[in-house]
Design a protein around this motif. Structure first.
Motif, PDB file in Angstrom:
ATOM      1  N   CYS A 197       3.912  16.492   3.084  1.00 11.82           N
ATOM      2  CA  CYS A 197       2.918  17.076   2.174  1.00 11.82           C
ATOM      3  C   CYS A 197       1.568  16.364   2.215  1.00 11.82           C
ATOM      4  CB  CYS A 197       3.452  17.093   0.747  1.00 11.82           C
ATOM      5  SG  CYS A 197       3.581  15.461  -0.015  1.00 11.82           S
ATOM      6  N   ASP A 198       1.500  15.240   2.941  1.00 15.25           N
ATOM      7  CA  ASP A 198       0.270  14.466   3.090  1.00 15.25           C
ATOM      8  C   ASP A 198      -0.248  13.859   1.773  1.00 15.25           C
ATOM      9  OD1 ASP A 198       0.102  14.872   5.881  1.00 15.25           O
ATOM     10  OD2 ASP A 198      -0.743  16.865   5.532  1.00 15.25           O
ATOM     11  N   ARG A 199       0.622  13.733   0.760  1.00 13.89           N
ATOM     12  CA  ARG A 199       0.249  13.051  -0.482  1.00 13.89           C
ATOM     13  C   ARG A 199       0.714  11.604  -0.390  1.00 13.89           C
ATOM     14  NH1 ARG A 199       3.161  15.315  -5.165  1.00 13.89           N
ATOM     15  NH2 ARG A 199       4.839  15.445  -3.655  1.00 13.89           N
ATOM     16  N   PRO A 200       0.036  10.685  -1.100  1.00 16.03           N
ATOM     17  CA  PRO A 200       0.495   9.292  -1.098  1.00 16.03           C
ATOM     18  C   PRO A 200       1.871   9.175  -1.764  1.00 16.03           C
ATOM     19  CG  PRO A 200      -1.585   9.524  -2.303  1.00 16.03           C
ATOM     20  CD  PRO A 200      -1.160  10.878  -1.882  1.00 16.03           C
ATOM     21  N   ILE A 201       2.625   8.164  -1.346  1.00 16.60           N
ATOM     22  CA  ILE A 201       3.914   7.863  -1.975  1.00 16.60           C
ATOM     23  C   ILE A 201       3.758   6.506  -2.661  1.00 16.60           C
ATOM     24  CG2 ILE A 201       6.396   7.550  -1.670  1.00 16.60           C
ATOM     25  CD1 ILE A 201       6.164   9.031   1.003  1.00 16.60           C
ATOM     26  N   PRO A 202       3.363   6.502  -3.932  1.00 13.48           N
ATOM     27  CA  PRO A 202       3.228   5.216  -4.621  1.00 13.48           C
ATOM     28  C   PRO A 202       4.598   4.583  -4.857  1.00 13.48           C
ATOM     29  CG  PRO A 202       2.729   7.039  -6.114  1.00 13.48           C
ATOM     30  CD  PRO A 202       2.987   7.636  -4.761  1.00 13.48           C
ATOM     31  N   PRO A 203       4.648   3.265  -5.088  1.00 17.53           N
ATOM     32  CA  PRO A 203       5.940   2.588  -5.265  1.00 17.53           C
ATOM     33  C   PRO A 203       6.807   3.178  -6.381  1.00 17.53           C
ATOM     34  CG  PRO A 203       4.178   0.985  -5.030  1.00 17.53           C
ATOM     35  CD  PRO A 203       3.527   2.332  -5.108  1.00 17.53           C
ATOM     36  N   GLU A 204       6.175   3.713  -7.429  1.00 18.47           N
ATOM     37  CA  GLU A 204       6.961   4.254  -8.542  1.00 18.47           C
ATOM     38  C   GLU A 204       7.469   5.680  -8.299  1.00 18.47           C
ATOM     39  OE1 GLU A 204       2.597   5.053  -9.481  1.00 18.47           O
ATOM     40  OE2 GLU A 204       3.749   3.417  -8.611  1.00 18.47           O
ATOM     41  N   ALA A 205       7.049   6.314  -7.217  1.00 17.44           N
ATOM     42  CA  ALA A 205       7.498   7.674  -6.900  1.00 17.44           C
ATOM     43  C   ALA A 205       8.892   7.649  -6.286  1.00 17.44           C
ATOM     44  CB  ALA A 205       6.524   8.339  -5.931  1.00 17.44           C
ATOM     45  N   LYS A 206       9.664   8.681  -6.568  1.00 16.95           N
ATOM     46  CA  LYS A 206      10.973   8.805  -5.929  1.00 16.95           C
ATOM     47  C   LYS A 206      10.736   9.197  -4.471  1.00 16.95           C
ATOM     48  CE  LYS A 206      13.628  10.092  -9.961  1.00 16.95           C
ATOM     49  NZ  LYS A 206      14.635  11.004 -10.504  1.00 16.95           N
ATOM     50  N   SER A 207      11.381   8.458  -3.576  1.00 18.17           N
ATOM     51  CA  SER A 207      11.232   8.745  -2.149  1.00 18.17           C
ATOM     52  C   SER A 207      12.517   8.390  -1.430  1.00 18.17           C
ATOM     53  CB  SER A 207      10.056   7.952  -1.559  1.00 18.17           C
ATOM     54  OG  SER A 207      10.337   6.577  -1.563  1.00 18.17           O
ATOM     55  N   SER A 208      12.637   8.870  -0.204  1.00 15.36           N
ATOM     56  CA  SER A 208      13.816   8.561   0.613  1.00 15.36           C
ATOM     57  C   SER A 208      13.461   8.748   2.078  1.00 15.36           C
ATOM     58  CB  SER A 208      14.999   9.449   0.223  1.00 15.36           C
ATOM     59  OG  SER A 208      14.676  10.811   0.393  1.00 15.36           O
ATOM     60  N   ARG A 209      14.343   8.235   2.935  1.00 14.53           N
ATOM     61  CA  ARG A 209      14.148   8.388   4.379  1.00 14.53           C
ATOM     62  C   ARG A 209      14.861   9.650   4.850  1.00 14.53           C
ATOM     63  NH1 ARG A 209      16.226   3.283   4.945  1.00 14.53           N
ATOM     64  NH2 ARG A 209      17.659   4.115   6.457  1.00 14.53           N
ATOM     65  N   HIS A 210      14.170  10.396   5.679  1.00 14.71           N
ATOM     66  CA  HIS A 210      14.738  11.616   6.261  1.00 14.71           C
ATOM     67  C   HIS A 210      14.994  11.356   7.741  1.00 14.71           C
ATOM     68  CE1 HIS A 210      15.314  15.782   7.354  1.00 14.71           C
ATOM     69  NE2 HIS A 210      14.302  15.724   8.202  1.00 14.71           N
ATOM     70  N   HIS A 211      16.227  11.569   8.183  1.00 15.08           N
ATOM     71  CA  HIS A 211      16.552  11.475   9.604  1.00 15.08           C
ATOM     72  C   HIS A 211      16.032  12.743  10.275  1.00 15.08           C
ATOM     73  CE1 HIS A 211      19.345   8.388   8.219  1.00 15.08           C
ATOM     74  NE2 HIS A 211      19.356   7.946   9.461  1.00 15.08           N
ATOM     75  N   LEU A 212      15.122  12.583  11.224  1.00 15.77           N
ATOM     76  CA  LEU A 212      14.557  13.760  11.892  1.00 15.77           C
ATOM     77  C   LEU A 212      15.648  14.563  12.593  1.00 15.77           C
ATOM     78  CD1 LEU A 212      11.285  12.110  13.159  1.00 15.77           C
ATOM     79  CD2 LEU A 212      11.521  13.822  11.342  1.00 15.77           C
ATOM     80  N   THR A 213      16.590  13.880  13.212  1.00 14.58           N
ATOM     81  CA  THR A 213      17.798  14.533  13.718  1.00 14.58           C
ATOM     82  C   THR A 213      18.908  14.098  12.766  1.00 14.58           C
ATOM     83  OG1 THR A 213      17.037  14.425  16.004  1.00 14.58           O
ATOM     84  CG2 THR A 213      19.405  14.737  15.655  1.00 14.58           C
ATOM     85  N   ARG A 260       0.859  -1.189   0.000  1.00 13.27           N
ATOM     86  CA  ARG A 260       0.000   0.000   0.000  1.00 13.27           C
ATOM     87  C   ARG A 260       0.889   1.232   0.000  1.00 13.27           C
ATOM     88  NH1 ARG A 260       0.797   2.038   4.792  1.00 13.27           N
ATOM     89  NH2 ARG A 260       1.131   0.697   6.568  1.00 13.27           N
ATOM     90  N   PRO A 261       0.467   2.247  -0.719  1.00 13.16           N
ATOM     91  CA  PRO A 261       1.282   3.463  -0.723  1.00 13.16           C
ATOM     92  C   PRO A 261       1.278   4.107   0.666  1.00 13.16           C
ATOM     93  CG  PRO A 261      -0.437   3.576  -2.401  1.00 13.16           C
ATOM     94  CD  PRO A 261      -0.663   2.345  -1.593  1.00 13.16           C
ATOM     95  N   SER A 262       2.446   4.518   1.112  1.00  7.57           N
ATOM     96  CA  SER A 262       2.499   5.246   2.375  1.00  7.57           C
ATOM     97  C   SER A 262       2.145   6.707   2.093  1.00  7.57           C
ATOM     98  CB  SER A 262       3.879   5.113   3.015  1.00  7.57           C
ATOM     99  OG  SER A 262       4.875   5.559   2.134  1.00  7.57           O
ATOM    100  N   ILE A 263       1.976   7.461   3.135  1.00  2.00           N
ATOM    101  CA  ILE A 263       1.638   8.877   3.013  1.00  2.00           C
ATOM    102  C   ILE A 263       2.842   9.690   3.459  1.00  2.00           C
ATOM    103  CG2 ILE A 263       0.107  10.728   3.828  1.00  2.00           C
ATOM    104  CD1 ILE A 263      -1.344   8.625   2.149  1.00  2.00           C
ATOM    105  N   CYS A 264       3.221  10.666   2.657  1.00  6.20           N
ATOM    106  CA  CYS A 264       4.325  11.559   3.017  1.00  6.20           C
ATOM    107  C   CYS A 264       3.860  12.425   4.189  1.00  6.20           C
ATOM    108  CB  CYS A 264       4.699  12.427   1.819  1.00  6.20           C
ATOM    109  SG  CYS A 264       6.013  13.618   2.151  1.00  6.20           S
ATOM    110  N   PRO A 265       4.538  12.359   5.330  1.00 10.88           N
ATOM    111  CA  PRO A 265       4.086  13.138   6.484  1.00 10.88           C
ATOM    112  C   PRO A 265       4.269  14.651   6.302  1.00 10.88           C
ATOM    113  CG  PRO A 265       6.100  11.955   7.012  1.00 10.88           C
ATOM    114  CD  PRO A 265       5.682  11.519   5.650  1.00 10.88           C
TER     115      PRO A 265
END
Length: 128
Positions: free
Chosen positions: A30-46, A23-28
């Motif tokens: 922009c609140d848009r879905p992150i489908p598998p084909e979208a470019k995404s990455s993990r952001h370290h909060l600190t 299932r697509p996750s939601i970008c915390p």
């Protein structure tokens, strides 16, 4: 034997990939879905450079992640923007969010460092 940080990162990435495929996750940010084909990455909060290597991360659209790092230094992120709510309330990021929310979930565009940050970096490098 304790697993290496690289193995832990790889295991986390594999689990996240499986979850994203279901299932697509939601970008915390922009609140848009992150489908598998979208470019995404993990952001370290600190930021890792500020002690956040083993602290929390969030999956963001790559454009959202790039927007954060184009606008803020690692120090700023660690001191005042180490959670999603702080990031969302920042005027620069909130303007970006308003803009990017009008785009489809797979939208990506190159992100440049802001002019202000570029100018600060130039002045630091020219003043030894």
């Amino acid at each position: 034997m304790k697993p290496s940080a690289r193995r832990v990162e790889a295991a986390i990435a594999a689990v996240e990939a499986l979850a994203a495929a279901r299932r697509p996750s939601i970008c915390p940010l922009c609140d848009r879905p992150i489908p598998p084909e979208a470019k995404s990455s993990r952001h370290h909060l600190t930021p890792r450079l500020k002690g956040g290597t083993h602290m929390g991360t969030v999956r963001l659209h790559q454009i959202c992640h790039s927007a954060i790092h184009a606008r803020f230094s690692e120090t700023e992120l660690a001191k005042r923007l180490a959670d999603i709510e702080s990031l969302k309330s920042d005027p620069e990021i909130s303007a970006f969010i308003a803009w990017v929310r009008t785009k489809p979930p797979t939208f990506h565009a190159p992100t440049r460092m802001t002019r202000d940050r570029r100018d600060k970096a130039k002045s630091r490098s020219s003043n030894p």
